[in-house]
Design an enzyme around this catalytic site. Sequence first.
Site, PDB file in Angstrom:
ATOM      1  N   LEU A 136       0.877  -1.346  -0.089  1.00  0.00           N
ATOM      2  CA  LEU A 136      -0.001   0.010  -0.138  1.00  0.00           C
ATOM      3  C   LEU A 136       0.924   1.284  -0.091  1.00  0.00           C
ATOM      4  O   LEU A 136       0.768   2.200  -0.920  1.00  0.00           O
ATOM      5  CB  LEU A 136      -1.048   0.057   1.334  1.00  0.00           C
ATOM      6  CG  LEU A 136      -1.651   1.179   1.566  1.00  0.00           C
ATOM      7  CD1 LEU A 136      -2.492   1.753   0.480  1.00  0.00           C
ATOM      8  CD2 LEU A 136      -2.412   1.035   2.841  1.00  0.00           C
ATOM      9  N   ASP A 137       1.625   1.506   1.052  1.00  0.00           N
ATOM     10  CA  ASP A 137       2.547   2.619   1.198  1.00  0.00           C
ATOM     11  C   ASP A 137       3.955   2.009   1.817  1.00  0.00           C
ATOM     12  O   ASP A 137       3.968   1.900   3.176  1.00  0.00           O
ATOM     13  CB  ASP A 137       2.024   3.615   2.175  1.00  0.00           C
ATOM     14  CG  ASP A 137       2.867   4.791   2.442  1.00  0.00           C
ATOM     15  OD1 ASP A 137       3.941   4.678   1.857  1.00  0.00           O
ATOM     16  OD2 ASP A 137       2.480   5.486   3.392  1.00  0.00           O
TER      17      ASP A 137
END
Length: 407
Positions: A136-137
């Site tokens: 995701l990040d």
Amino acid sequence: MSDDAIAASGTVHWIGTGLSTGRSGLSLVCDSAARVVLWDRTTERAVARLDALGLTGRAEVRALTPTAPAALAAEAGPGDVIVSMLPAAEHAPLLRLALERGAHFACTSYVSPELAELAADAAGTTRTVVLTEAGLDPGIDHLLAHDLVARGRRALGEAPATARFTSYCGGVPAVPNAFRYRFSWAPYGVLAALGSPARYIEDGAEATAPRPWEATRTRTLAGEDFEVYPNRDSVPFIAQYGIPDHWKPETFVRGTLRNAGWRTAWKEVFETVAAEDPVAVRALAAELAARHPTTADDRDRVVLSVALDLRTADGAHWQGSHLLDVTGTEAESAMARCVSLPVAYGVTRVLAGALPAGLVRAAEGPAETDRWLSFLAARGLGGTYEESAAPAPAAATTTATPSGATA
């Protein structure tokens, strides 16, 4: 198959069954691989996790313990894919093992100097893929950033411009609680990250926040207020995202997003982190985990905002932004879905022989970026895209399309 990488064998070893292992990701791997082996501290835990994910019987199970580290080495073979869903500190040993066995490797974490060095060996010696920053990040945020840069370049051509770029991501409670947070990974890791200085671009110059929370600001997204602050070192991503030399970064920040009221609710945490006593931080992390447990009825939410604003000297203006807002369900948390589905798609690309040997991130060129975004959008992780443009001195126009669509 890629000209550089050895052929994948079809076997995937998925290491770890923690909070980031979701049904969406693991089921995709089970659908795509000839054989999947799920490794946990005990086979009982692995069986229980498969059952909880509705994947009973879809994967073999094995135990990987500190007392039996050779178990994986005995089973992993040339062309297998080893997926590390363990904490970042565990990636390098697993990558070393992958290199020894001639296996491909994938994880969702940032590239550490050690991983980069090992990946160079993979490119030149074993001809295996080392896929990183594919969650995701980092991961989806990279894809959206590359997409915005490509759109901005198409809109303004080679005209010099000032650039304001922001990327904020956070896992928060679907319904804000008094603590303004829901732990989606190890509490100590969350607190320890706050103790790392943040470097970013502000007002056209490098800035450093020794205590990142002190740089907290309000960010309004779709009419809702959040609190955001810079995280880690943003500056190297100017080059990684392909920001051209004729754009002058006025703002460039990659950071963390929290519910409004977070800074007030976390006053006790900040005081402990600022004292720089690791023992006290670990004690507080354990206390917070006990004080704010996650129950089966809790729902999490992932919010990711990536925006780019470009302005030329003659008054032309282009702005694009992506917003991903996902709420967890009884079947799967938002965090598990957003982390495991991208890396699982990356594994399918390795299995298909579509990625080159050596170090690869989620976003490696426009065509691959579009491919990943289209895949995610088709599975509900597209979010929304908004764009406005004003060629000087024309009035702005606004369009909205699903993320992942081709402009």
